[in-house]
Design an enzyme around this catalytic site. Structure first.
Site, PDB file in Angstrom:
ATOM      1  CG  ASP A  34      -1.807  -1.223   1.274  1.00 13.81           C
ATOM      2  OD1 ASP A  34      -1.903  -1.823   2.364  1.00 13.81           O
ATOM      3  OD2 ASP A  34      -2.351  -1.605   0.228  1.00 13.81           O
ATOM      4  CD  GLU A 190      -8.911  -2.220  -2.220  1.00 18.82           C
ATOM      5  OE1 GLU A 190      -9.595  -2.348  -1.188  1.00 18.82           O
ATOM      6  OE2 GLU A 190      -8.219  -3.135  -2.685  1.00 18.82           O
TER       7      GLU A 190
HETATM    8  C1  6LW Z   1      -5.889  -1.814   1.528  1.00 15.86           C
HETATM    9  C2  6LW Z   1      -6.427  -1.800   0.156  1.00 15.86           C
HETATM   10  C3  6LW Z   1      -5.551  -2.822  -0.424  1.00 15.86           C
HETATM   11  O1  6LW Z   1      -6.645  -1.109   2.449  1.00 15.86           O
HETATM   12  O2  6LW Z   1      -5.415  -3.817   0.475  1.00 15.86           O
HETATM   13  O3  6LW Z   1      -4.177  -3.567  -2.124  1.00 15.86           O
HETATM   14  C4  6LW Z   1      -5.890  -3.309   1.737  1.00 15.86           C
HETATM   15  N1  6LW Z   1      -4.961  -2.678  -1.536  1.00 15.86           N
HETATM   16  O4  6LW Z   1      -6.327  -0.596  -0.524  1.00 15.86           O
HETATM   17  C5  6LW Z   1      -4.984  -3.750   2.827  1.00 15.86           C
HETATM   18  O5  6LW Z   1      -3.652  -3.612   2.388  1.00 15.86           O
END
Ligand code: 6LW
Length: 533
Positions: A34, A190
């Site tokens: 991240d 996300e």
């Molecule tokens: C994070 C999300 C993600 O909150 O995995 O790969 C989650 N992206 O954005 C936890 O790392």
């Protein structure tokens, strides 16, 4: 050719030589998930998520986006974060780092409460503030901060992507919450970030979930609050396609864009290097790719939205950073930090404990040049804070060796080295004393099963404990003389892989000490050597 053209040609040639050719991904190998990046002046700062590990959110510094040095951590004090009871599925999730008017901000979410909060500092290598909690939004994850026309906005994912103005001094909501959509229909939209360029607001986000289906899309609008129109060429970053199905790097997503001082654009993102079929043990790592972004156009990542381990591209002028030593001698590192800060322990950057470590269990000052580990009665297999300190595994093929002084290891105590993925998933080399004699054994913990494959006696009070690997196995080894090692066990990689155990972290190579009763005894670790093959 006139003199002006000649001089210009020479200068362009020199500039191209100065900008070196190529680099290797990942630029931050091992569990560095991240990633988020910002620029202050001509220098870059990057942060990663850390989940149940403490200190939380490492801060890296670079002058070229390729070479990075860890300069600190955002969350160093128990008053900032309570990680009690957290594991690889909770604790500190995705962070964002931003720089605005001389101040650095890091915003993140802690699970399971799903509280969003941010901390700030004027010195990213020092201590960061106490948390400013976002009290109007609980839920989901991946917050970011964005400044526009003198206003600060909080952006986060909670079902859909949401944004609202805040008072950055207090975290209080100032404006209404606007909804920016749910991306393009992929699972788990996300990791949203906003960038303003050529009169457009660009909304970058990951979709597909942080496994093999992960990818990055981008949308844009003339208004901050939308509506946002998708790039017809989405996804701009993905290995979830036939062309990249056999790439050793998979799961690309969770990206951040950054413009360099020379106006070039770059993307950092996460990805993982697979070992065996579709499995990975080192967690999600930080990758880098160049971005072509024409005026008024859409960004194009590395020409075709993919990236490689060996990147053949023009880089910024490369500036080497201090590298971690192959042999960590555990000399105390003095830092300006309050006594409740992890930084006050003087441990090398990159070494982390679980949940909120008991600082009294670790000392680099009681015996100069040694790490003294005082055992806790908490076992490695508990979701808690045992006496355990570890660094990331950064390559599939490595050799980790530690020299232990066991003269103060007494009956009922255990200590050793471990390849640790989770409380119920770790491979250990364990020493203990029985009837005055020292023994060393392998211990494999997989779910409800603990297994000792072999135990041998040790000669004398010193032991060289080793975990090494090849592309399929970890090997647990030990020696009394540092030359003749006995393999006590070998175990498959795949039982420590994220695909096997779940969660969001990667294998850590650690040192531990445990006792079945409170004791004043301890073990001293002279050094820890980590070689990649
Ligand atoms: C994070 C999300 C993600 O909150 O995995 O790969 C989650 N992206 O954005 C936890 O790392």
């Amino acid at each position: 050719m006139n003199i002006k053209t000649f001089v210009t040609s020479v200068l362009v040639l020199l500039a191209s030589v100065a900008c070196a050719q190529g680099f290797k991904n990942p630029v931050l190998p091992g569990f560095h998930a991240d990633p988020s990046v910002c620029r202050a002046g001509d220098e870059f700062y990057l942060v990663n998520s850390t989940f149940q590990y403490f200190p939380g959110v490492p801060v890296f510094h670079s002058k070229d986006l390729v070479n990075w040095e860890q300069v600190g951590n955002c969350l160093t004090r128990p008053s900032q974060i309570d990680l009690k009871g957290t594991d690889g599925n909770s604790g500190i999730y995705a962070p964002t780092i931003r720089y605005h008017e001389g101040r650095f901000y890091m915003v993140t979410t802690v699970f399971p409460s799903r509280r969003h909060f941010y901390v700030w500092t004027d010195n990213p290598a020092g201590e960061w503030s106490e948390p400013i909690v976002i009290d109007f939004a609980i839920g989901s994850c991946d917050p970011t901060l964005y400044w526009d026309a003198g206003k600060c906005y909080f952006l986060w994912k909670e079902g859909d992507i949401k944004i609202c103005e805040i008072d950055v001094e207090t975290g209080k909501q100032l404006g209404e919450i606007h909804h920016l959509g749910i991306g393009l229909g992929g699972r788990y939209p996300e990791g949203p970030h906003i960038y303003k360029k050529d009169g457009y607001y660009y909304l970058l986000l990951a979709e597909g979930g942080t496994e093999h289906g992960h990818h990055v899309n981008i949308l844009r609008s003339k208004s901050l609050f939308g509506p946002y129109e998708p790039n017809p060429a989405n996804p701009i970053l993905s290995h979830f396609n036939m062309k990249m199905q056999n790439s050793p790097i998979q799961g690309l997503g969770h990206a951040d864009l950054i413009q360099a001082p020379d106006n070039s654009w770059w993307m950092i993102c996460l990805g993982y290097r697979t070992s065996g079929y579709l499995q990975h043990v080192m967690g999600r790592e930080t990758m880098l790719a160049p971005v072509q972004w024409e005026t008024g156009g859409w960004p194009v990542v590395n020409g075709d939205g993919t990236l490689q381990i060996d990147m053949q591209c023009q880089t910024l002028p490369l500036v080497q950073m201090a590298q971690e030593p192959v042999r960590e001698e555990f000399n105390y590192v003095k830092r300006t930090a309050p006594t409740d800060s992890y930084h006050s322990l003087g441990l090398p950057m990159g070494w982390m404990g679980l949940c909120n470590p008991d600082y009294t269990k670790y000392s680099l000052t009681e015996r100069k040049g040694f790490l003294r580990l005082r055992p806790s009665t908490i076992d490695l297999s508990e979701t808690a804070s045992p006496t355990f300190i570890a660094r990331r595994q950064t390559e599939l093929n490595f050799m980790a060796t530690a020299l232990f002084d066991l003269s103060h290891l007494t009956e009922g105590m255990q200590a050793g080295i471990t390849a640790y993925a989770a409380p119920l998933n770790h491979y250990d080399v364990v020493v203990e004393r029985r009837e005055g004699k020292l023994f060393v054994k392998s211990n494999v913990r997989l779910g409800q099963t603990s297994h000792c494959e072999k135990e041998i006696p040790l000669n004398g009070d010193k032991a060289y404990l080793r975990i090494t690997s090849d592309k399929d196995f970890y090997y647990m080894q030990a020696s009394s003389d540092g030359t003749n090692f006995t393999t006590l066990a070998k175990m498959e990689y795949r039982f420590l892989s994220t695909e096997t155990i779940g969660g969001f972290t990667g294998v850590m190579l650690g040192l531990f000490a445990q006792s079945n009763q409170n004791t004043k005894d301890y073990v001293d670790v002279d050094w820890f050597e980590y070689n990649v093959k």
